[in-house]
Write a protein that holds these residues in place. Sequence first.
Motif, PDB file in Angstrom:
ATOM      1  N   VAL A  73       5.136   4.642 -10.726  1.00 28.51           N
ATOM      2  CA  VAL A  73       5.129   4.507  -9.314  1.00 28.51           C
ATOM      3  C   VAL A  73       6.447   3.748  -8.796  1.00 28.51           C
ATOM      4  CG1 VAL A  73       2.757   4.970  -8.797  1.00 28.51           C
ATOM      5  CG2 VAL A  73       3.617   2.705  -9.094  1.00 28.51           C
ATOM      6  N   LYS A  74       6.642   3.679  -7.590  1.00 24.28           N
ATOM      7  CA  LYS A  74       7.666   2.756  -7.165  1.00 24.28           C
ATOM      8  C   LYS A  74       7.196   1.215  -6.933  1.00 24.28           C
ATOM      9  CE  LYS A  74      10.053   2.537  -2.709  1.00 24.28           C
ATOM     10  NZ  LYS A  74      10.439   3.270  -1.569  1.00 24.28           N
ATOM     11  N   TRP A  75       7.952   0.424  -7.484  1.00 27.13           N
ATOM     12  CA  TRP A  75       7.763  -1.127  -7.256  1.00 27.13           C
ATOM     13  C   TRP A  75       8.426  -1.668  -6.232  1.00 27.13           C
ATOM     14  CZ3 TRP A  75       4.326  -4.071 -10.780  1.00 27.13           C
ATOM     15  CH2 TRP A  75       3.593  -3.335 -11.432  1.00 27.13           C
ATOM     16  N   GLN A  76       7.733  -2.361  -5.616  1.00 27.49           N
ATOM     17  CA  GLN A  76       8.674  -3.130  -4.377  1.00 27.49           C
ATOM     18  C   GLN A  76       8.266  -4.710  -4.455  1.00 27.49           C
ATOM     19  OE1 GLN A  76       7.058  -0.511  -1.389  1.00 27.49           O
ATOM     20  NE2 GLN A  76       9.231   0.088  -1.009  1.00 27.49           N
ATOM     21  N   THR A  77       8.887  -5.576  -4.070  1.00 30.76           N
ATOM     22  CA  THR A  77       8.545  -6.907  -3.795  1.00 30.76           C
ATOM     23  C   THR A  77       9.141  -7.684  -2.491  1.00 30.76           C
ATOM     24  OG1 THR A  77       8.331  -8.841  -4.937  1.00 30.76           O
ATOM     25  CG2 THR A  77      10.327  -8.088  -5.127  1.00 30.76           C
ATOM     26  N   LEU A  97      11.978  -6.140  -0.543  1.00 34.57           N
ATOM     27  CA  LEU A  97      11.468  -5.861   0.900  1.00 34.57           C
ATOM     28  C   LEU A  97      12.040  -6.840   1.930  1.00 34.57           C
ATOM     29  CD1 LEU A  97       7.792  -4.800   0.348  1.00 34.57           C
ATOM     30  CD2 LEU A  97       9.764  -3.124   0.591  1.00 34.57           C
ATOM     31  N   GLY A  98      12.428  -7.811   1.319  1.00 40.12           N
ATOM     32  CA  GLY A  98      12.789  -9.058   2.227  1.00 40.12           C
ATOM     33  C   GLY A  98      11.719  -9.908   2.187  1.00 40.12           C
ATOM     34  N   PRO A  99      11.430 -11.340   3.394  1.00 44.30           N
ATOM     35  CA  PRO A  99      10.458 -12.002   3.276  1.00 44.30           C
ATOM     36  C   PRO A  99       9.301 -11.375   3.779  1.00 44.30           C
ATOM     37  CG  PRO A  99      12.203 -12.492   4.921  1.00 44.30           C
ATOM     38  CD  PRO A  99      12.788 -11.214   4.011  1.00 44.30           C
ATOM     39  N   THR A 100       9.310 -10.290   4.644  1.00 48.01           N
ATOM     40  CA  THR A 100       8.070 -10.028   5.200  1.00 48.01           C
ATOM     41  C   THR A 100       8.053  -8.254   4.727  1.00 48.01           C
ATOM     42  OG1 THR A 100       8.975  -9.715   7.354  1.00 48.01           O
ATOM     43  CG2 THR A 100       7.743 -11.668   6.773  1.00 48.01           C
ATOM     44  N   MET A 101       6.949  -7.656   5.105  1.00 50.84           N
ATOM     45  CA  MET A 101       6.639  -6.327   5.218  1.00 50.84           C
ATOM     46  C   MET A 101       5.827  -5.953   6.141  1.00 50.84           C
ATOM     47  SD  MET A 101       4.680  -3.813   2.292  1.00 50.84           S
ATOM     48  CE  MET A 101       2.973  -4.219   3.439  1.00 50.84           C
ATOM     49  N   ARG A 102       6.273  -5.020   6.970  1.00 48.98           N
ATOM     50  CA  ARG A 102       5.579  -4.295   8.135  1.00 48.98           C
ATOM     51  C   ARG A 102       5.282  -2.953   7.837  1.00 48.98           C
ATOM     52  NH1 ARG A 102       8.499  -8.331   9.978  1.00 48.98           N
ATOM     53  NH2 ARG A 102       7.101  -9.943  11.094  1.00 48.98           N
ATOM     54  N   GLU A 153       3.164   1.017   8.436  1.00 44.43           N
ATOM     55  CA  GLU A 153       1.968   1.680   8.843  1.00 44.43           C
ATOM     56  C   GLU A 153       1.525   2.763   8.229  1.00 44.43           C
ATOM     57  OE1 GLU A 153       0.500   4.068  13.002  1.00 44.43           O
ATOM     58  OE2 GLU A 153       1.785   2.360  13.183  1.00 44.43           O
ATOM     59  N   ILE A 154       0.481   2.834   7.501  1.00 39.90           N
ATOM     60  CA  ILE A 154      -0.043   3.853   6.739  1.00 39.90           C
ATOM     61  C   ILE A 154      -1.369   4.663   7.273  1.00 39.90           C
ATOM     62  CG2 ILE A 154      -0.886   4.332   4.463  1.00 39.90           C
ATOM     63  CD1 ILE A 154       0.443   2.146   3.365  1.00 39.90           C
ATOM     64  N   ASP A 155      -1.414   5.737   7.596  1.00 40.81           N
ATOM     65  CA  ASP A 155      -2.359   6.605   8.484  1.00 40.81           C
ATOM     66  C   ASP A 155      -2.969   5.984   9.472  1.00 40.81           C
ATOM     67  OD1 ASP A 155      -2.127   8.471   6.411  1.00 40.81           O
ATOM     68  OD2 ASP A 155      -3.656   7.705   4.977  1.00 40.81           O
ATOM     69  N   GLY A 156      -2.057   5.164  10.372  1.00 44.65           N
ATOM     70  CA  GLY A 156      -2.471   4.520  11.416  1.00 44.65           C
ATOM     71  C   GLY A 156      -2.924   3.077  11.339  1.00 44.65           C
ATOM     72  N   VAL A 157      -2.895   2.815  10.208  1.00 39.37           N
ATOM     73  CA  VAL A 157      -3.384   1.217  10.012  1.00 39.37           C
ATOM     74  C   VAL A 157      -2.227   0.603   9.738  1.00 39.37           C
ATOM     75  CG1 VAL A 157      -4.600  -0.210   8.254  1.00 39.37           C
ATOM     76  CG2 VAL A 157      -5.337   1.941   8.807  1.00 39.37           C
ATOM     77  N   LYS A 158      -1.722  -0.498  10.471  1.00 42.31           N
ATOM     78  CA  LYS A 158      -0.781  -1.623  10.666  1.00 42.31           C
ATOM     79  C   LYS A 158      -0.935  -2.614   9.319  1.00 42.31           C
ATOM     80  CE  LYS A 158       0.469  -0.535  15.309  1.00 42.31           C
ATOM     81  NZ  LYS A 158       0.356  -1.021  16.650  1.00 42.31           N
ATOM     82  N   ILE A 159      -0.060  -2.834   8.223  1.00 43.99           N
ATOM     83  CA  ILE A 159      -0.235  -3.547   7.487  1.00 43.99           C
ATOM     84  C   ILE A 159       1.049  -4.763   7.425  1.00 43.99           C
ATOM     85  CG2 ILE A 159      -0.190  -3.931   4.904  1.00 43.99           C
ATOM     86  CD1 ILE A 159      -1.068  -1.166   4.737  1.00 43.99           C
ATOM     87  N   PHE A 160       0.735  -6.028   7.477  1.00 44.68           N
ATOM     88  CA  PHE A 160       1.511  -6.954   7.272  1.00 44.68           C
ATOM     89  C   PHE A 160       1.651  -7.943   6.280  1.00 44.68           C
ATOM     90  CE2 PHE A 160       2.673 -11.578   8.496  1.00 44.68           C
ATOM     91  CZ  PHE A 160       4.025 -11.326   8.531  1.00 44.68           C
ATOM     92  N   ALA A 161       2.589  -8.099   5.381  1.00 46.39           N
ATOM     93  CA  ALA A 161       2.578  -9.066   4.259  1.00 46.39           C
ATOM     94  C   ALA A 161       3.825 -10.066   4.459  1.00 46.39           C
ATOM     95  CB  ALA A 161       2.613  -8.332   3.086  1.00 46.39           C
ATOM     96  N   SER A 162       3.752 -11.269   3.972  1.00 46.65           N
ATOM     97  CA  SER A 162       4.823 -12.211   4.008  1.00 46.65           C
ATOM     98  C   SER A 162       4.442 -13.268   3.030  1.00 46.65           C
ATOM     99  CB  SER A 162       4.868 -12.843   5.349  1.00 46.65           C
ATOM    100  OG  SER A 162       5.521 -13.925   5.423  1.00 46.65           O
TER     101      SER A 162
END
Length: 180
Positions: free
Chosen positions: A79-83, A116-121, A123-132
């Motif tokens: 799979v694709k890996w991101q960080t 991805l940079g210092p944060t990730m925003r 939306e997957i199937d209408g669910v909003k995800i945030f990571a930092s």
Amino acid sequence: MNRPISIIYATDIHLSDKGPRSRIDNYFESICSKLEQIDKIAKYRNVHEVILGGDVCHSPYESYRVFNCLNNFLKNTHVKWQTLIGQSHDYVGNWESTKEKTIIHSLSKNGVLELLGPTMRREIDGVKIFASHQAICPNTFFGSYTSYKDLNEDCDIVLLSHLHFPFPTEVVNGKTFLAP
């Protein structure tokens, strides 16, 4: 019919030739084995991508052995890996002036890991995800942090990293906080 999008989120791997003094195993081999386990789960579960929450390596300038391990592993994953980029271990000082020397930047230049940079925003199937890769925690207890109640992001799920504490899953102000 499209299959639902699924992700795996792992964080703070801290791959290094040298493990902490408290570890009695071969730290390098143990962490590499965990990465292989993530890839096997991703393949088995038909996951779209793996997102790393930052601190992939313990130091921005790890050895060639660490770079080669990650580069070869990521070239052959399913799979694709991101960080995310975390300032505490992924780089030191200013990202723009130091990135050329870092392992994660080199992996990105090789096309095996997307930054991805210092944060990730997302939306997957209408669910909003945030990571930092920042200190987000349940309450005030040390240093520079953001408490759950003070996080000002329009999201449903917050993926935590950086602090290495096993915080329980909590819902605060309509946001679900997950700490892997």
